[in-house]
Scaffold this active site. Structure first.
Site, PDB file in Angstrom:
ATOM      1  N   LYS A  25       0.853  -1.188   0.000  1.00 44.47           N
ATOM      2  CA  LYS A  25       0.000   0.000   0.000  1.00 44.47           C
ATOM      3  C   LYS A  25       0.889   1.238   0.000  1.00 44.47           C
ATOM      4  O   LYS A  25       1.802   1.372   0.825  1.00 44.47           O
ATOM      5  CB  LYS A  25      -0.854  -0.010   1.283  1.00 44.47           C
ATOM      6  CG  LYS A  25      -2.311   0.255   1.055  1.00 44.47           C
ATOM      7  CD  LYS A  25      -3.071  -0.026   2.345  1.00 44.47           C
ATOM      8  CE  LYS A  25      -4.444   0.564   2.300  1.00 44.47           C
ATOM      9  NZ  LYS A  25      -5.137   0.408   3.579  1.00 44.47           N
TER      10      LYS A  25
HETATM   11  O1  G3P Z   1      -7.865   1.173   5.382  1.00 47.15           O
HETATM   12  C1  G3P Z   1      -8.190   2.430   4.947  1.00 47.15           C
HETATM   13  C2  G3P Z   1      -9.592   2.921   5.266  1.00 47.15           C
HETATM   14  O2  G3P Z   1     -10.507   1.915   5.060  1.00 47.15           O
HETATM   15  C3  G3P Z   1      -9.716   3.682   6.551  1.00 47.15           C
HETATM   16  O3  G3P Z   1     -11.052   3.853   6.947  1.00 47.15           O
HETATM   17  O4  G3P Z   1     -12.727   4.490   8.655  1.00 47.15           O
HETATM   18  O5  G3P Z   1     -10.322   5.147   8.984  1.00 47.15           O
HETATM   19  O6  G3P Z   1     -11.723   6.257   7.267  1.00 47.15           O
HETATM   20  P1  G3P Z   1     -11.468   5.000   8.020  1.00 47.15           P
END
Ligand code: G3P
Length: 215
Positions: free
Chosen positions: A83
């Site tokens: 990533k």
């Molecule tokens: O893994 C990346 C993403 O899914 C993060 O989600 O909920 O922290 O905005 P969030």
């Protein structure tokens, strides 16, 4: 549609994987930090449980550092996807890593134009963060529609991985738009199989079955 689990928590991964619905896992530095374990140990455990793409994020910011970091991560297991953040340095790193056959998941994507660039540098996955856009009064799902359309217009191979999913309607909308993958926190994943009418219906079937004469 592929469903990934967006977590670094081994119990959550084990539980959802036992339902047969987990095609892969995405992690990020924040999710890993919550577990209090060494990154490499977490990745080793995840790759033993799930036989599918496991995203591991670089923490370098310059392409010259992201590239060796990405190579090291990719060497850990055949299913590791590296990533890389959506910056110009990230684009450079993606181009190089992809040319070496390393699968890259471009993360922190918030616009369809960023996604277009990710496809041009050969990313395997692009991760638009829809929940974080919703948090800022921009409908995140709109960029999913744009990205899916743009990628289809030019037959780009990059898969659209809907990230920052906050509730089941996000998953449904991503599926309706033809996104390739949604990565889902466990709290959302565990809501997908349930419906109160299923529980009520099963209850009634089991109660009625008591009335059937047994041999
Ligand atoms: O893994 C990346 C993403 O899914 C993060 O989600 O909920 O922290 O905005 P969030």
């Amino acid at each position: 549609m592929k469903l990934f689990l967006d977590t670094a928590n081994i119990d959550e991964i084990r539980t959802a994987a036992s339902w047969g619905v987990v095609d892969g896992v995405t992690t990020n530095p924040s999710l890993v930090a919550k577990e209090g374990k060494k990154f490499i140990d977490v990745l080793n455990e995840i790759t033993k449980i799930v036989n599918g793409p496991v995203s591991a994020e670089v923490v370098s910011v310059k392409a010259e550092d992201m590239i060796p970091e990405g190579r090291t991560l990719a060497k850990l297991h055949k299913n590791i996807y590296v990533k890389v953040p959506m910056t110009t340095e990230g684009l450079k790193a993606c181009k190089q890593l992809s040319s070496e056959g390393i699968r890259v998941n471009m993360t922190l994507v918030f616009s369809s134009m960023q996604a277009l660039l990710c496809a041009k540098v050969g990313a395997a996955f692009v991760s638009p963060f829809i929940g974080r856009l919703d948090d800022h009064s921009q409908t995140g799902m709109e960029i999913i529609a744009e990205i899916v359309k743009i990628y289809r217009n030019y037959s780009y191979k990059t898969e659209v991985l809907v990230a920052s999913v906050r509730h089941p309607v996000h998953v449904k909308e991503a599926a309706m738009l033809g996104a390739d993958i949604a990565t889902i926190p466990f709290s959302v994943m565990e809501k997908l199989p349930t419906h109160p009418l299923t529980d009520l219906g099963l209850d009634k079937f089991l109660k009625d079955w008591q009335k059937v004469p047994k041999a």
